[in-house]
Design a protein around this motif. Structure first.
Motif, PDB file in Angstrom:
ATOM      1  N   ALA A 162       0.835  -1.200   0.000  1.00  0.00           N
ATOM      2  CA  ALA A 162       0.000   0.000   0.000  1.00  0.00           C
ATOM      3  C   ALA A 162       0.872   1.253   0.000  1.00  0.00           C
ATOM      4  CB  ALA A 162      -0.921  -0.003   1.213  1.00  0.00           C
ATOM      5  N   ALA A 163       1.987   1.216   0.730  1.00  0.00           N
ATOM      6  CA  ALA A 163       2.904   2.358   0.748  1.00  0.00           C
ATOM      7  C   ALA A 163       3.496   2.598  -0.635  1.00  0.00           C
ATOM      8  CB  ALA A 163       4.019   2.126   1.766  1.00  0.00           C
ATOM      9  N   GLU A 164       3.856   1.523  -1.327  1.00  0.00           N
ATOM     10  CA  GLU A 164       4.397   1.677  -2.678  1.00  0.00           C
ATOM     11  C   GLU A 164       3.368   2.319  -3.605  1.00  0.00           C
ATOM     12  OE1 GLU A 164       5.595  -2.189  -3.903  1.00  0.00           O
ATOM     13  OE2 GLU A 164       7.405  -2.207  -2.663  1.00  0.00           O
ATOM     14  N   MET A 165       2.115   1.911  -3.468  1.00  0.00           N
ATOM     15  CA  MET A 165       1.081   2.452  -4.337  1.00  0.00           C
ATOM     16  C   MET A 165       0.744   3.900  -3.987  1.00  0.00           C
ATOM     17  SD  MET A 165      -1.580  -0.742  -4.861  1.00  0.00           S
ATOM     18  CE  MET A 165      -2.573   0.164  -6.070  1.00  0.00           C
ATOM     19  N   CYS A 166       0.620   4.207  -2.689  1.00  0.00           N
ATOM     20  CA  CYS A 166       0.162   5.537  -2.276  1.00  0.00           C
ATOM     21  C   CYS A 166       1.291   6.555  -2.159  1.00  0.00           C
ATOM     22  CB  CYS A 166      -0.572   5.441  -0.942  1.00  0.00           C
ATOM     23  SG  CYS A 166      -2.115   4.518  -1.008  1.00  0.00           S
ATOM     24  N   LEU A 167       2.456   6.126  -1.688  1.00  0.00           N
ATOM     25  CA  LEU A 167       3.568   7.062  -1.477  1.00  0.00           C
ATOM     26  C   LEU A 167       4.448   7.217  -2.712  1.00  0.00           C
ATOM     27  CD1 LEU A 167       4.658   6.047   2.137  1.00  0.00           C
ATOM     28  CD2 LEU A 167       3.278   8.015   1.441  1.00  0.00           C
ATOM     29  N   LEU A 168       4.502   6.196  -3.546  1.00  0.00           N
ATOM     30  CA  LEU A 168       5.310   6.253  -4.760  1.00  0.00           C
ATOM     31  C   LEU A 168       4.476   6.373  -6.026  1.00  0.00           C
ATOM     32  CD1 LEU A 168       7.919   3.433  -3.922  1.00  0.00           C
ATOM     33  CD2 LEU A 168       8.085   5.891  -3.453  1.00  0.00           C
ATOM     34  N   GLY A 169       3.170   6.165  -5.902  1.00  0.00           N
ATOM     35  CA  GLY A 169       2.310   6.194  -7.087  1.00  0.00           C
ATOM     36  C   GLY A 169       2.581   5.045  -8.034  1.00  0.00           C
ATOM     37  N   ARG A 170       3.052   3.923  -7.488  1.00  0.00           N
ATOM     38  CA  ARG A 170       3.464   2.794  -8.306  1.00  0.00           C
ATOM     39  C   ARG A 170       2.262   2.083  -8.928  1.00  0.00           C
ATOM     40  NH1 ARG A 170       4.013  -2.589  -6.951  1.00  0.00           N
ATOM     41  NH2 ARG A 170       5.443  -3.803  -8.237  1.00  0.00           N
ATOM     42  N   PRO A 171       2.271   1.873 -10.245  1.00  0.00           N
ATOM     43  CA  PRO A 171       1.165   1.143 -10.881  1.00  0.00           C
ATOM     44  C   PRO A 171       1.266  -0.357 -10.624  1.00  0.00           C
ATOM     45  CG  PRO A 171       2.805   1.720 -12.517  1.00  0.00           C
ATOM     46  CD  PRO A 171       3.252   2.354 -11.235  1.00  0.00           C
ATOM     47  N   VAL A 172       0.120  -1.002 -10.537  1.00  0.00           N
ATOM     48  CA  VAL A 172       0.055  -2.450 -10.317  1.00  0.00           C
ATOM     49  C   VAL A 172      -0.773  -3.054 -11.444  1.00  0.00           C
ATOM     50  CG1 VAL A 172      -0.783  -4.280  -8.798  1.00  0.00           C
ATOM     51  CG2 VAL A 172       0.315  -2.261  -7.819  1.00  0.00           C
TER      52      VAL A 172
END
Length: 264
Positions: A162-172
């Motif tokens: 979740a941190a990668e998605m929300c803090l880095l804007g990382r696409p999944v």
């Protein structure tokens, strides 16, 4: 209900399908569209003939996020204006989906970015096409996910992802989304609508009172303690044990047949 932005369909008895209808614009969202989405889910929640709701989209993408013309306008609005006009619709839509007592499933093809991702998260289940991509890229605009993602994502996929998605804007992408539990399953994009209908039929057959009660309990459990849940579940289970649905479910198990539930 049919507008230029939202369309409600009834593909078969018991199942409603709410469609984003701006496929030519990537189903980019704006306040009026989200207000209509909110109103659609509130109406379907009260419609006793509806047993399951599909959230889907026309076009290549589920939703590419907020409309840029709308975002530009936000730079000239006060915090009070944003709260009273914008989030009454955006957050209102997310709340209506999340709180809906009926089964909800999002069918995601292409991009589900920012608002699109958060609305999919508000559903009970997500089925992804093999070309789907989820992204909480709010931080790239210097803002935060405001519609529930920072609460739900850590509970669905764990704090690290979740941190990668929300803090880095990382696409999944779709396969990873399935691996980490963000979606229930992945299918060929051409089969998404049919698979969604099959899934909706299955959940529509579940005892509606029990479904609503368990769903409410799961949501409450995200924010409460085990002791609170034990106390809350006593009257809830007592209510369900007194229903015709329980008697039908028990009889069906004993008779080795499929149960027919009525919601009473």
């Amino acid at each position: 209900m049919t507008t230029p932005d939202i369309r409600i369909e009834y593909p078969e008895p018991g199942i409603a399908r709410v469609m984003f209808a701006r496929g030519d614009n990537g189903n980019a969202s704006h306040p009026k569209m989200l207000g209509e989405l909110r109103d659609a889910f509130l109406a379907l929640a009260d419609d006793e003939s509806v047993r399951a709701i599909i959230l889907a989209a026309d076009g290549k993408h589920f939703s590419v996020g907020a409309d840029f013309a709308f975002l530009d306008g936000l730079t000239h609005q006060t915090a009070v204006e944003i709260k009273t006009t914008v989030y009454a619709n955006f957050q209102g839509a997310a709340k209506a989906i999340y709180r809906c007592p009926k089964p909800t499933v999002a069918l995601v093809q292409g991009a589900a970015v920012t608002v699109g991702c958060e609305l999919a998260l508000a559903c009970d289940f997500r089925i992804a096409a093999d070309n789907a991509m989820f992204q909480e890229s709010w931080i790239k605009l210097g803002i935060m996910p405001p519609l529930g993602g920072v609460f739900l994502l850590p509970r669905i996929v764990g704090l690290g992802r979740a941190a990668e998605m929300c803090l880095l804007g990382r696409p999944v992408k779709a396969e990873e989304a399935h691996r980490i539990g963000l979606v229930s399953e992945v299918c060929d994009k051409e089969a998404l609508a049919a698979r969604g209908m099959d899934f909706a039929r299955d959940v529509a057959a579940i005892a509606p009172l029990a479904y609503a009660t368990v769903k409410q309990s799961l949501h409450r459990g995200l924010e409460s303690s085990m002791e609170t849940e034990w106390q809350a579940n006593l009257p809830n289970q007592a209510m369900l044990l007194g229903t015709d649905d329980f008697r039908e479910g028990l009889a069906a198990v004993k008779e080795r047949r499929v149960a027919t539930f009525w919601g009473r």
